[in-house]
Design a protein around this motif. Structure first.
Motif, PDB file in Angstrom:
ATOM      1  N   PHE A 198     -85.102  49.341 -27.100  1.00  0.00           N
ATOM      2  CA  PHE A 198     -86.159  50.193 -27.626  1.00  0.00           C
ATOM      3  C   PHE A 198     -85.586  51.345 -28.443  1.00  0.00           C
ATOM      4  O   PHE A 198     -84.421  51.696 -28.333  1.00  0.00           O
TER       5      PHE A 198
ATOM      6  N   GLN B 188     -92.179  55.688 -28.425  1.00  0.00           N
ATOM      7  CA  GLN B 188     -91.167  54.662 -28.227  1.00  0.00           C
ATOM      8  C   GLN B 188     -91.673  53.338 -28.790  1.00  0.00           C
ATOM      9  O   GLN B 188     -92.844  53.002 -28.625  1.00  0.00           O
TER      10      GLN B 188
ATOM     11  N   ARG C  55     -90.960  49.535 -28.197  1.00  0.00           N
ATOM     12  CA  ARG C  55     -90.249  48.567 -27.368  1.00  0.00           C
ATOM     13  C   ARG C  55     -90.300  47.218 -28.061  1.00  0.00           C
ATOM     14  O   ARG C  55     -91.294  46.842 -28.665  1.00  0.00           O
TER      15      ARG C  55
END
Length: 188
Positions: A129, A153, A155
């Motif tokens: 990530f 974030q 991922r």
């Protein structure tokens, strides 16, 4: 992965510390750059995946059925800057790929593909990530940091079940954003 580590090492050279700061960071500069890394191993304690159609879904145990009972290499790289001793912006990259070879003890159907018991398998679980984070330090003194902010974030999940002879395989991949609250604290 060796290329990522080499690039990381080359980027870190300008950040080498000296008594007056570093090559990049002067002691009185309002903007200070930082580079952090974590290297080591990790062990998976519990890791399951629901497979199958709703109502008939089954659970696959990566540790007991997928061979994830071993240690894996762990790395994390963080590059960022602190502005006016209160604003912290950083970019983090964490590669994570767990690949094992195992033999299924019983027949398993995953995403409509049936793998028979006794078949040598490669099970791959990738979850690298990328994360960008902003934080505000409410106490800019040297001996205490206490702050809050936000992070986003991305991922990058990839799950692969593959027979070692290459005759059958199933792949599930997904890219997704994960917003988060960022809290931090430190006292010296």
């Amino acid at each position: 992965m060796k290329k990522v580590f080499l690039v990381f090492l080359l980027i870190s050279i300008p950040f080498i510390s000296f008594s007056e700061g570093s090559i990049i960071n002067k002691g009185d500069s309002p903007v200070k750059f930082f580079l952090e890394s974590e290297l080591g191993t990790t062990a998976v304690q519990y890791h399951t995946l629901r497979v199958g159609e709703s109502g008939t879904a089954d659970t696959f145990d990566f540790v007991n059925e997928g061979g994830q009972e071993i240690l894996y290499k762990f790395e994390r790289f963080n590059l960022g800057m602190t502005i006016a001793d209160q604003h912290r912006v950083s970019f983090l990259y964490q590669p994570l790929e767990l690949v094992t070879e195992t033999v299924f003890k019983e027949d398993r159907t995953i995403d409509g593909v049936t793998f028979t018991a006794g078949t040598p398998m490669e099970v791959s679980y990738g979850f690298p990530f990328y994360r960008i984070t902003y934080g505000f330090d409410f106490f800019p003194e040297d001996n205490i940091d206490l702050g809050a902010g936000a992070a986003l974030q991305l991922r990058n999940a990839s799950i692969v079940f593959k027979q070692l002879d290459g005759t059958q395989m199933t792949v599930s991949q997904n890219l997704g954003p994960v917003p988060a609250v960022h809290l931090f604290g430190r006292y010296q």
